[in-house]
Design an enzyme around this catalytic site. Structure first.
Site, PDB file in Angstrom:
ATOM      1  N   ASN A  86      13.608  -5.530  -6.777  1.00  0.00           N
ATOM      2  CA  ASN A  86      13.844  -5.316  -5.496  1.00  0.00           C
ATOM      3  C   ASN A  86      13.173  -6.035  -4.785  1.00  0.00           C
ATOM      4  O   ASN A  86      11.888  -7.079  -5.185  1.00  0.00           O
ATOM      5  CB  ASN A  86      13.386  -3.945  -5.248  1.00  0.00           C
ATOM      6  N   HIS A 116     -11.058 -13.472 -10.931  1.00  0.00           N
ATOM      7  CA  HIS A 116     -12.611 -14.155 -10.462  1.00  0.00           C
ATOM      8  C   HIS A 116     -13.107 -13.315 -11.019  1.00  0.00           C
ATOM      9  O   HIS A 116     -13.522 -11.854 -11.031  1.00  0.00           O
ATOM     10  CB  HIS A 116     -12.002 -13.805  -8.832  1.00  0.00           C
ATOM     11  N   GLY A 143       7.925   1.756  -6.869  1.00  0.00           N
ATOM     12  CA  GLY A 143       7.623   0.542  -5.508  1.00  0.00           C
ATOM     13  C   GLY A 143       6.359   0.188  -5.374  1.00  0.00           C
ATOM     14  O   GLY A 143       5.943   1.670  -5.763  1.00  0.00           O
ATOM     15  N   THR A 166      -4.367  -0.849 -15.164  1.00  0.00           N
ATOM     16  CA  THR A 166      -5.609  -1.837 -15.743  1.00  0.00           C
ATOM     17  C   THR A 166      -5.532  -1.945 -17.012  1.00  0.00           C
ATOM     18  O   THR A 166      -6.166  -2.509 -17.479  1.00  0.00           O
ATOM     19  CB  THR A 166      -6.868  -1.113 -14.734  1.00  0.00           C
ATOM     20  N   LYS A 167      -5.087  -0.904 -17.727  1.00  0.00           N
ATOM     21  CA  LYS A 167      -4.535  -1.718 -18.946  1.00  0.00           C
ATOM     22  C   LYS A 167      -3.710  -0.569 -19.622  1.00  0.00           C
ATOM     23  O   LYS A 167      -2.610  -0.125 -19.279  1.00  0.00           O
ATOM     24  CB  LYS A 167      -6.100  -0.677 -19.770  1.00  0.00           C
TER      25      LYS A 167
END
Length: 209
Positions: A86, A116, A143, A166-167
């Site tokens: 979308n 970073h 979304g 994150t995993k």
């Protein structure tokens, strides 16, 4: 030193310096293609799809990313068949983004391969890294979800809207939250529930056709 040294390190997931990437390997081509796509009238669907197939490194036969969309390189993203995203999705593909078949992305889903250093002094030297993202077959990402560097989302899984992943996500799993955690396993109960709803849908539709 090879002119492609930093580009090669970027794709290898190693520390690299973005300004030192050779012009021939820059992200400019992808950004120009995205600009063209985003400026087309929304009803020019065939033209949009043709440009999206040029933008991405690989695509299946059936692909549509609803404009506007945003990429870093574009060519580092590979999508399978029957892919839909979308509007306002971001493919930050300094490293590879590999997307399987029958994958759906809700609006404003962001796939971020870029990272970073956590040390400010090194970070300020424009040194960065990127880790690949893999989205396996039959995945639905809700979304405004964020998929972070190095993550794999397993087959048939669902990422709830607004999640920060994150995993790795195991296959057949619903995850949600920030950071995303397993909510439950998806399986037979889901198939039974939605098979009933599908049957009711077609029964209702057949009555009015």
């Amino acid at each position: 030193m090879s002119r492609d040294f930093d580009y090669e390190r970027m794709l290898a997931g190693e520390l690299y310096c973005a300004p030192d990437i050779s012009p021939k390997n820059s992200s400019m081509q992808g950004k120009k293609l995205v600009q063209q796509i985003n400026q087309l009238p929304i009803d020019k669907v065939d033209e949009i799809i043709d440009l999206e197939k040029k933008l991405f490194g690989k695509t299946g036969e059936t692909v549509y990313v609803h404009p506007p969309l945003y990429v870093d390189y574009g060519r580092h993203t590979e999508v399978g068949n029957n892919f839909y995203a979308n509007m306002d999705c971001v493919f930050l593909d300094v490293n590879k983004i590999i997307i399987g078949n029958n994958v759906m992305l809700g609006p404003r889903v962001c796939l971020y391969t870029a990272g970073h250093p956590t040390d400010a002094e090194i970070r300020n030297k424009e040194l960065e890294f990127g880790l690949s993202i893999t989205i396996e077959d039959n995945v639905w990402i809700g979304g405004s979800a964020l998929i972070l560097p190095g993550v794999t989302v397993g087959k048939n899984s669902i990422v709830a809207a607004g999640s920060v992943v994150t995993k790795d996500v195991p296959r057949d799993t619903l995850v949600g939250g920030n950071p995303a955690k397993i909510i439950r396993t998806l399986g037979e109960l889901d198939r039974k529930k939605w098979s009933i709803e599908e049957k009711k849908y077609f029964e209702a539709k057949n009555k009015v056709l």
